[in-house]
Design a protein around this motif. Sequence first.
Motif, short mmCIF file in Angstrom:
data_model
loop_
_atom_site.label_atom_id
_atom_site.label_comp_id
_atom_site.label_asym_id
_atom_site.label_seq_id
_atom_site.Cartn_x
_atom_site.Cartn_y
_atom_site.Cartn_z
N GLY A 1 0.78 -1.23 0.00
CA GLY A 1 0.00 0.00 0.00
C GLY A 1 0.82 1.28 0.00
N TYR A 2 2.10 1.20 -0.32
CA TYR A 2 2.98 2.37 -0.32
C TYR A 2 3.46 2.68 -1.73
N GLU A 3 3.88 3.92 -1.94
CA GLU A 3 4.47 4.31 -3.22
C GLU A 3 5.85 3.65 -3.35
N ALA A 4 6.18 3.24 -4.56
CA ALA A 4 7.50 2.67 -4.84
C ALA A 4 7.82 2.91 -6.31
N VAL A 5 8.84 3.71 -6.57
CA VAL A 5 9.24 4.03 -7.93
C VAL A 5 10.62 3.42 -8.16
N PRO A 6 10.70 2.32 -8.93
CA PRO A 6 11.99 1.70 -9.20
C PRO A 6 12.81 2.55 -10.16
N SER A 7 14.12 2.57 -9.97
CA SER A 7 14.99 3.42 -10.77
C SER A 7 16.36 2.77 -10.89
N MET A 8 16.91 2.84 -12.08
CA MET A 8 18.29 2.38 -12.26
C MET A 8 19.13 3.62 -12.53
N ASN A 9 19.39 3.95 -13.79
CA ASN A 9 20.18 5.15 -14.10
C ASN A 9 19.31 6.39 -14.31
N ASP A 10 18.02 6.23 -14.14
CA ASP A 10 17.10 7.33 -14.38
C ASP A 10 16.69 7.98 -13.05
N THR A 11 15.88 8.98 -13.12
CA THR A 11 15.22 9.67 -12.01
C THR A 11 16.17 10.53 -11.17
N GLY A 12 17.26 9.97 -10.70
CA GLY A 12 18.17 10.74 -9.86
C GLY A 12 19.57 10.16 -9.85
N LEU A 13 20.49 10.94 -9.31
CA LEU A 13 21.89 10.54 -9.22
C LEU A 13 22.06 9.38 -8.24
N ALA A 14 22.68 8.31 -8.67
CA ALA A 14 22.83 7.13 -7.83
C ALA A 14 23.91 7.29 -6.76
N ILE A 15 25.04 7.88 -7.12
CA ILE A 15 26.17 7.91 -6.19
C ILE A 15 25.89 8.73 -4.93
N PRO A 16 25.33 9.94 -5.01
CA PRO A 16 25.03 10.65 -3.76
C PRO A 16 24.08 9.88 -2.84
N TYR A 17 23.05 9.27 -3.43
CA TYR A 17 22.14 8.47 -2.62
C TYR A 17 22.87 7.29 -1.98
N ALA A 18 23.72 6.61 -2.74
CA ALA A 18 24.45 5.45 -2.22
C ALA A 18 25.40 5.84 -1.09
N ILE A 19 26.05 6.99 -1.23
CA ILE A 19 26.95 7.47 -0.16
C ILE A 19 26.14 7.76 1.10
N LYS A 20 25.04 8.48 0.94
CA LYS A 20 24.20 8.82 2.09
C LYS A 20 23.60 7.58 2.75
#
Length: 193
Positions: free
Chosen positions: A105-124
């Motif tokens: 029942g929750y939002e979930a947007v799958p993303s690989m190289n799209d939508t946003g920068l992967a490296i900053p999210y992975a570091i955080k």
Amino acid sequence: LDIPDPAAFTAELKGLARLFGADLVGICEHDERWLYSSRVDTRDFTEAANDLPEGISHVIVLGHEMDRELVDTYPSALGSSAAGLEYSREVGIVLQLATYIRNLGYEAVPSMNDTGLAIPYAIKAGLGEYGRNQLLISPEFGPRLRISKIFTSLPLVADKPVRQGIAEYCGICTKCADACPPKALPYGEPSEE
């Protein structure tokens, strides 16, 4: 699904992501600064809005190890297949986990190289540190990672960035910059310029 204990649910969700095949799993809070300003509509290759549903609060960041033997053959077509093989594997993992979350029942947007920068999210999310080679370097797999993300409204507990000396080591080591054929990797300390 009511989630009275976000910490316990976060641990359960990480276990499920590993069961589906993710090698690394981290959670961070969503940060608008790292979203792309637009995306490409692949039907006609025009610019399209990069809007996420309301209520997105967290990003589940998944790390997928690339085959070491294939990566070690770079620069070659065989070496490049390491990324292609991992893209093929990770798409199933990220879609399965996003479907599971939506079924709760929750939002979930799958993303690989799209939508946003992967490296900053992975570091955080605590998956690794930023290296001189301009890639995420994880303690487990070095830079041999593909990164995918799921933007979600699930109430989760965010991880913390890790400091294991990788960035400091990259500050003094120049092996990747020395080996870069077009000399595209920087020397010296990182700069915001």
